[in-house]
Design an enzyme around this catalytic site. Structure first.
Site, PDB file in Angstrom:
ATOM      1  N   HIS A  18       1.895  -5.168   5.708  1.00  0.00           N
ATOM      2  CA  HIS A  18       2.567  -4.318   4.721  1.00  0.00           C
ATOM      3  C   HIS A  18       2.204  -4.878   3.337  1.00  0.00           C
ATOM      4  CE1 HIS A  18       5.758  -2.394   2.437  1.00  0.00           C
ATOM      5  NE2 HIS A  18       6.187  -1.745   3.517  1.00  0.00           N
ATOM      6  N   LEU A  32      10.389  -8.115   3.296  1.00  0.00           N
ATOM      7  CA  LEU A  32       9.902  -6.771   2.984  1.00  0.00           C
ATOM      8  C   LEU A  32      10.498  -6.195   1.693  1.00  0.00           C
ATOM      9  CD1 LEU A  32       8.207  -4.428   4.219  1.00  0.00           C
ATOM     10  CD2 LEU A  32      10.342  -3.556   5.135  1.00  0.00           C
ATOM     11  N   GLN A  59      -0.759  -4.591  11.492  1.00  0.00           N
ATOM     12  CA  GLN A  59      -0.571  -4.089  10.126  1.00  0.00           C
ATOM     13  C   GLN A  59       0.018  -5.137   9.187  1.00  0.00           C
ATOM     14  OE1 GLN A  59       2.609  -0.926   8.946  1.00  0.00           O
ATOM     15  NE2 GLN A  59       0.607   0.031   8.798  1.00  0.00           N
ATOM     16  N   ARG A  98      -0.529   2.208  11.216  1.00  0.00           N
ATOM     17  CA  ARG A  98       0.660   3.074  11.218  1.00  0.00           C
ATOM     18  C   ARG A  98       1.022   3.506   9.807  1.00  0.00           C
ATOM     19  NH1 ARG A  98       5.852   2.262  10.180  1.00  0.00           N
ATOM     20  NH2 ARG A  98       5.931  -0.009  10.389  1.00  0.00           N
ATOM     21  N   PHE A 140       6.144   8.816   0.766  1.00  0.00           N
ATOM     22  CA  PHE A 140       5.803   7.533   1.392  1.00  0.00           C
ATOM     23  C   PHE A 140       4.286   7.488   1.571  1.00  0.00           C
ATOM     24  CE2 PHE A 140       7.743   3.966   3.756  1.00  0.00           C
ATOM     25  CZ  PHE A 140       9.005   3.936   3.176  1.00  0.00           C
ATOM     26  N   ARG A 142      -1.194   1.805   4.196  1.00  0.00           N
ATOM     27  CA  ARG A 142      -0.981   0.365   4.009  1.00  0.00           C
ATOM     28  C   ARG A 142      -2.232  -0.485   4.189  1.00  0.00           C
ATOM     29  NH1 ARG A 142       4.794   0.172   7.235  1.00  0.00           N
ATOM     30  NH2 ARG A 142       5.900   1.187   5.535  1.00  0.00           N
ATOM     31  N   GLU A 176       8.203   0.251   0.958  1.00  0.00           N
ATOM     32  CA  GLU A 176       7.231   1.171   0.363  1.00  0.00           C
ATOM     33  C   GLU A 176       7.954   2.268  -0.430  1.00  0.00           C
ATOM     34  OE1 GLU A 176       4.037   1.865   3.176  1.00  0.00           O
ATOM     35  OE2 GLU A 176       4.139   3.984   2.672  1.00  0.00           O
ATOM     36  N   HIS A 180       3.423  -7.217   9.436  1.00  0.00           N
ATOM     37  CA  HIS A 180       4.567  -6.300   9.543  1.00  0.00           C
ATOM     38  C   HIS A 180       4.698  -5.635  10.901  1.00  0.00           C
ATOM     39  CE1 HIS A 180       7.644  -3.687   7.931  1.00  0.00           C
ATOM     40  NE2 HIS A 180       6.945  -2.599   8.194  1.00  0.00           N
TER      41      HIS A 180
HETATM   42  C1  SIN Z   1       9.291   0.211   4.532  1.00  0.00           C
HETATM   43  O1  SIN Z   1      10.347   0.694   4.171  1.00  0.00           O
HETATM   44  O2  SIN Z   1       8.325   0.086   3.754  1.00  0.00           O
HETATM   45  C2  SIN Z   1       9.122  -0.256   5.929  1.00  0.00           C
HETATM   46  C3  SIN Z   1       9.402   0.795   6.897  1.00  0.00           C
HETATM   47  C4  SIN Z   1       8.220   1.019   7.781  1.00  0.00           C
HETATM   48  O3  SIN Z   1       7.512   0.063   8.101  1.00  0.00           O
HETATM   49  O4  SIN Z   1       7.971   2.170   8.136  1.00  0.00           O
END
Ligand code: SIN
Length: 575
Positions: free
Chosen positions: A238, A248, A236, A390, A116, A282, A251, A348
């Site tokens: 995303h 969404l 934030q 974050r 991630f 991000r 990620e 996000h």
């Molecule tokens: C995601 O799966 O990208 C979102 C989960 C998160 O914000 O940590």
């Protein structure tokens, strides 16, 4: 006046609220109040995983996770809190597994993990597989698992009760006031302690991954009672929301090998983050996307780029990313196995919120003085483990670790604390607010003001900011406040009056937008998600400090408090 009495009440039934309820209700009489049915809480939309250094697929350590969290947060993270989170993440994930959470599995039956953004091995050398997942439905599974456990343990729920006021007597918390949505009746909940776990406020922006309900109610309710909000300038975006809709796209799609491409098909993240590329944090990826668009490299010259999964095995896409495949097919008519997905950054997550210590006790000043009986956990809180940005997966870690700690602390507190008397006519402030709205015969509608707020916040206070635009936004907010005083409700009934509730929610969004913009204007540097084009550099000498925003009648007054730095000195942030 209808009064319910409990030892403690928990407001919000997402992951943080349910985890807190599970812990606190072992030793105390606890109620959970939620404006939704609990399993509709926003935790259910978290997709890609929960970060914990289990080391199931390769070597990993909680210290590496801690370092990544601090660097990802651009060194505004309180390092003592980050250490607690990253250490306890490991046990907490196993606890969830033992509760029955159906994690995806490795071939030998361990909890599966994947890479991630910003999560690395050996302090930044290369991506590491740290995100524990249940396909792309991790939050959904956490929510279902915790709710089942709460039901099994006999936790009392008040579903579809919208909390709109906190009760405080002589500086001590003594309950909350809620509207029962079905009837429109007011209820006072008299308690020794209150824990807010009401989530974020993404609905202040036009393009957002947040559900309609994410209107910052908990943050606004405590702020109106004189409690500060911390670091609200950090919001934030995303990188991968579905174009124009903001829904969404996890990620994890990049964790599984997805690539961001511009109009010429270039993998542009190689130019911005040579080591982590598409898996950079991000804030960096969102800025890179905007830069590509501004410099004319958006797809067809438009304001989006592509997330390309077409080179991945279709079996991987269907097994590990089934929900996003479904979303893209449903909302865009695109099969991600065959065609790239149009995406743009989407609002996000609020890194800021109600200031707390690591036991989720709300702290109210620069010296971290705790307010007796008041707790907060999850996105509405700021502990602060996310600092200025974050890392993906760390929201789920935060809700579980600090929800659990908060529930335990609240459980201990109510064992020894007396029940304070209620203030006289505890519902008066709420009743007056409701009557003002019903009596107003102005010409304004909630929907029109909200639409203007969201469009302007998107334009003037999102990924890139300048003093000029932020100043304009403050003027616009003053105008919107004026218009709000002229709101006229079309629905004059009391039962299921969603327009009334939306008027409360808009009030909260206006309040929090003012805090966000005022805090952002004051911070003359760029750090994490707060990118000031007129102050493009991070300035540790002046700004390595947390903002505390207090309500000062119609204005916001700002104070600052130090960041806790224990193990990792601030460095240049390169990926
Ligand atoms: C995601 O799966 O990208 C979102 C989960 C998160 O914000 O940590």
């Amino acid at each position: 006046m209808a009064v319910h009495e409990f030892d403690g009440i928990i407001i919000g039934a997402g992951g943080a609220g349910l985890m807190a309820a599970l812990q606190a209700s072992k030793s105390a009489k606890i109620a959970v109040l939620s404006k939704l049915y609990p399993t509709r809480s926003h935790t259910g939309t978290a997709q890609g995983g929960i970060g914990a250094a289990l080391g199931n697929l390769e070597e990993d350590h909680w210290e590496w996770h801690m370092f990544d969290t601090i660097k990802g947060g651009d060194y505004l993270v309180d390092q003592d809190a980050a250490e607690i989170m990253c250490r306890e993440a490991v046990d907490t994930v196993y606890e969830l597994e033992h509760m029955g959470l159906p994690f995806s599995r490795t071939p030998d039956g361990k909890i599966a993990q994947r890479p991630f953004g910003g999560h690395t091995r050996e302090f930044g050398k290369a991506p590491v597989q740290r995100s524990c997942y249940a396909a792309d439905r991790t939050g959904h599974m956490i929510l279902q698992t915790l709710y089942q456990q709460c039901i099994k343990q006999g936790v009392t729920f008040f579903n579809e009760f919208h909390v709109v006021d906190l009760l405080v007597q002589d500086g001590v918390v003594c309950g909350a006031v809620a509207i029962e949505i079905a009837t429109g009746e007011l209820y006072t909940f008299h308690a020794k302690a209150v824990l807010f776990a009401t989530g974020g406020s993404g609905r202040m922006y036009k393009i957002t991954s947040n559900a309609l309900t994410l209107t910052g109610d908990g943050m606004a309710v405590v702020y109106r009672r004189g409690i500060p909000l911390e670091d609200m300038e950090f919001f934030q975006f995303h990188p991968t929301g579905i174009y124009k809709m903001g829904i969404l796209i996890t990620e994890a799609a990049r964790g599984e090998g997805g690539i961001l491409r511009n109009n010429s098909g270039e993998r542009f993240m190689e130019r911005y983050a040579a080591t982590l590329k598409d898996l950079a944090p991000r804030d960096m990826v969102s800025r890179a996307i905007y830069k590509e668009i501004r410099e004319g490299r958006g797809i067809g010259g438009k304001d989006y780029v592509h997330l390309d999964l077409t080179h991945l095995d279709s079996k991987v896409i269907h097994a590990k990313l089934p929900d996003i495949t479904d979303f893209v097919e449903t909302y865009m008519g695109i099969d991600p196995v065959k065609s790239p997905i149009p995406i743009q950054p989407t609002a996000h997550y609020a890194m800021g919120g109600i200031p707390t210590n690591s036991d989720a006790e709300v702290v109210i000043d620069e010296k971290n003085t705790a307010m007796p009986g008041l707790y907060a956990a999850g996105e509405c809180a700021c502990v602060s483990v996310h600092g200025a940005n974050r890392l993906g997966t760390n929201s789920l870690v935060d809700i579980i670790v600090f929800g659990r700690r908060g529930g335990k602390a609240l459980g201990r507190f109510v064992q020894q604390a007396p029940l304070q008397p209620l203030p006289p006519d505890s519902e008066k402030a709420t009743r007056d607010r409701i009557e003002r709205l019903f009596e107003s015969r102005g010409s304004e509608s909630v929907a029109r003001i909200r639409e203007k707020l969201q469009a302007e916040m998107m334009d003037k206070a999102s990924v890139f900011r300048t003093e000029g635009e932020l100043k304009k936004m403050l003027d616009i907010l003053r105008g919107l406040r004026q218009r709000y005083s002229n709101v006229c409700l079309q629905d004059r009934g009391r039962k299921f009056n969603m327009e009334l509730l939306e008027a409360f929610e808009l009030d909260h969004l206006l309040e929090l937008s003012q805090v966000t913009v005022t805090s952002a204007m004051a911070r003359q540097e760029s750090r994490g998600a707060h990118a000031r084009e007129d102050f493009p550099k991070r300035d540790d000498a002046k700004w390595l400090k947390h903002t505390l925003a207090y309500r000062d009648e119609e204005l916001v007054s700002l104070k600052y408090k130090p960041v806790s730095i224990t193990k990792f000195q601030p460095q240049e942030r390169k990926y």
